[in-house]
Design a protein around this motif. Structure first.
Motif, short mmCIF file in Angstrom:
data_model
loop_
_atom_site.label_atom_id
_atom_site.label_comp_id
_atom_site.label_asym_id
_atom_site.label_seq_id
_atom_site.Cartn_x
_atom_site.Cartn_y
_atom_site.Cartn_z
N ARG A 223 -28.60 19.09 6.02
CA ARG A 223 -29.76 18.22 5.97
C ARG A 223 -29.31 16.81 5.61
NH1 ARG A 223 -34.79 20.65 5.54
NH2 ARG A 223 -35.55 18.83 4.42
N PRO A 224 -29.97 15.78 6.13
CA PRO A 224 -29.55 14.41 5.84
C PRO A 224 -29.44 14.11 4.35
CG PRO A 224 -31.15 14.40 7.62
CD PRO A 224 -31.08 15.82 7.12
N THR A 245 -25.55 16.15 10.79
CA THR A 245 -26.93 16.54 10.54
C THR A 245 -27.55 17.26 11.73
OG1 THR A 245 -27.69 14.36 11.27
CG2 THR A 245 -27.30 14.67 8.91
#
Length: 386
Positions: A223-224, A245
């Motif tokens: 996840r970012p 990502t």
């Protein structure tokens, strides 16, 4: 013929819709996609297909949320009816998710036949609402929970369509692995990512015996918000890892991998079984109707995956499972073969066959038991007795 595909905004809905679109276009048909803003932003999908974003709302349980959601649904329904007047679809195919709801309601209102595709082992909420009006319900699993008895006669087992590049992996040998070769791991939480994988996997790999740890080659989707923390963890542990990502070249990454660690979304299961790759699966515990656990069950029973419930997914538990597989070079290859044995690589073609028949006005009738290796789909003319 012309077909409209309606899909929700996650990869689990969009990837099979994309695979069907490619197959229908190969056959010379016109295809349009109706989705939401999230779906339209997923990279490398539907680049050569007209995409229209419809208003759509979630039908929450609160009175205000329900009213707000229905207003959006009815606005999307009106917009879809206008599109159909121009596009004139022979059938509308829904892949689940709330963005598909108004598109399918509009089709039923105009008398356009609809086909539902259910990727999961539990019938999704939107598909449950629309099943009564559908001409056919295509499934990816032999057993689908939450299906009403009245709708079982519409079910046709086709599998879950995946991209051609994934299917081709299943025709190639499993990557060579022995007691000195690098162990190549692919870690992915699906299109939405999974924070728990970033928390547990690096520490689990760090807990492996030294000889195995120094042979690791890791590709991980994060996840970012998590990627920098995960990068620092791998750096501290001295484990080389390629992090991103979004894995746009999933086919290449999966083709190189000996083992996948990740969630049990429907598209993940379909890609693993089409490509023939073993996995350690951690179903999302808050998934609607716990459908990811149901998704993983067939693959785990076949011996192509090991399933760890998230409460038991610890670094130590993960390290034990990886060492058990890596200590026996044949174990990974055998697990890959068992994953491949439950795959349905012809899913896109079989689903395209089904929607063509519906578009031509024929009623689908399942003939006999569908075999997982090569689904056999039969049809009776419209109006024939079931």
């Amino acid at each position: 013929m012309n077909f409209v595909l309606a899909a929700g905004g996650t990869g689990g809905h969009m990837i099979p819709a994309h695979a069907l679109a490619a197959e229908l276009k190969r056959r010379g048909h016109g295809v349009m996609l109706l989705t939401d803003a999230r779906g339209a932003k997923i990279p490398a999908l539907f680049e050569d297909v007209p995409v229209h974003i419809l208003p759509a709302g979630r039908l929450s349980k609160t009175p205000w949320g329900l009213l707000k959601g229905m207003r959006a649904v009815m606005a999307g329904r009106r917009e879809a009816k206008g599109l159909y007047a121009k596009h004139k679809p022979h059938a509308v195919v829904g892949f689940g998710g709330y963005p598909a709801f108004p598109a399918l309601l509009a089709a039923s209102a105009l008398g356009i036949p609809t086909v539902l595709h259910e990727q999961n082992a539990v019938l999704g909420r939107v598909n449950r609402l629309l099943a009564g009006k559908a001409k056919a319900i295509a499934t990816a699993n032999e057993r689908v929970e939450r299906m009403k008895a009245r709708d079982r006669g519409k079910v046709v087992l086709v599998g879950n369509p995946v991209r051609d590049s994934i299917v081709r992996l299943g025709e190639l040998p499993f990557p060579a692995f022995d007691d000195v070769a690098p162990l190549k791991l692919l870690v992915t939480g699906g299109s939405q990512g999974a924070t728990v994988l970033g928390q547990v996997v690096p520490e689990g790999l760090g807990a492996l015996n030294e000889g195995l740890r120094h042979r690791l080659q890791v590709v991980q989707q994060c996840r970012p918000d998590d990627i920098e923390r995960v990068r620092e963890t791998y750096k501290r542990l001295g484990i080389p890892a390629e992090l991103s990502t979004y894995l746009q070249d999933m086919d290449a990454k999966l083709g190189e991998a000996h083992l996948m660690i990740g969630r049990a979304g429907a598209s993940t299961i379909a890609e693993l079984t089409a490509a023939g790759r073993p996995a350690i699966l951690v179903p999302l515990p808050i998934a609607t109707d716990d459908h990811q656990t149901a998704n993983a069950r067939e693959l785990a029973r076949a011996g192509g995956a090991r399933m760890i419930p998230q409460p038991q997914f610890t670094p130590a538990a993960l390290a034990r499972q990886i060492e058990a597989l890596a200590d026996d070079p044949e174990a990974l290859s055998n697990a890959a073969s068992r994953a491949l044995s439950v795959g349905r690589p012809r899913a896109a073609q079989d689903l395209a066959d089904l929607v063509e028949r519906i578009g031509e006005g024929e009623a689908p009738t399942l003939v006999g038991r569908v075999q997982s290796e090569q689904p056999a789909i039969g049809f009776a003319p419209a109006g024939a007795a079931a």
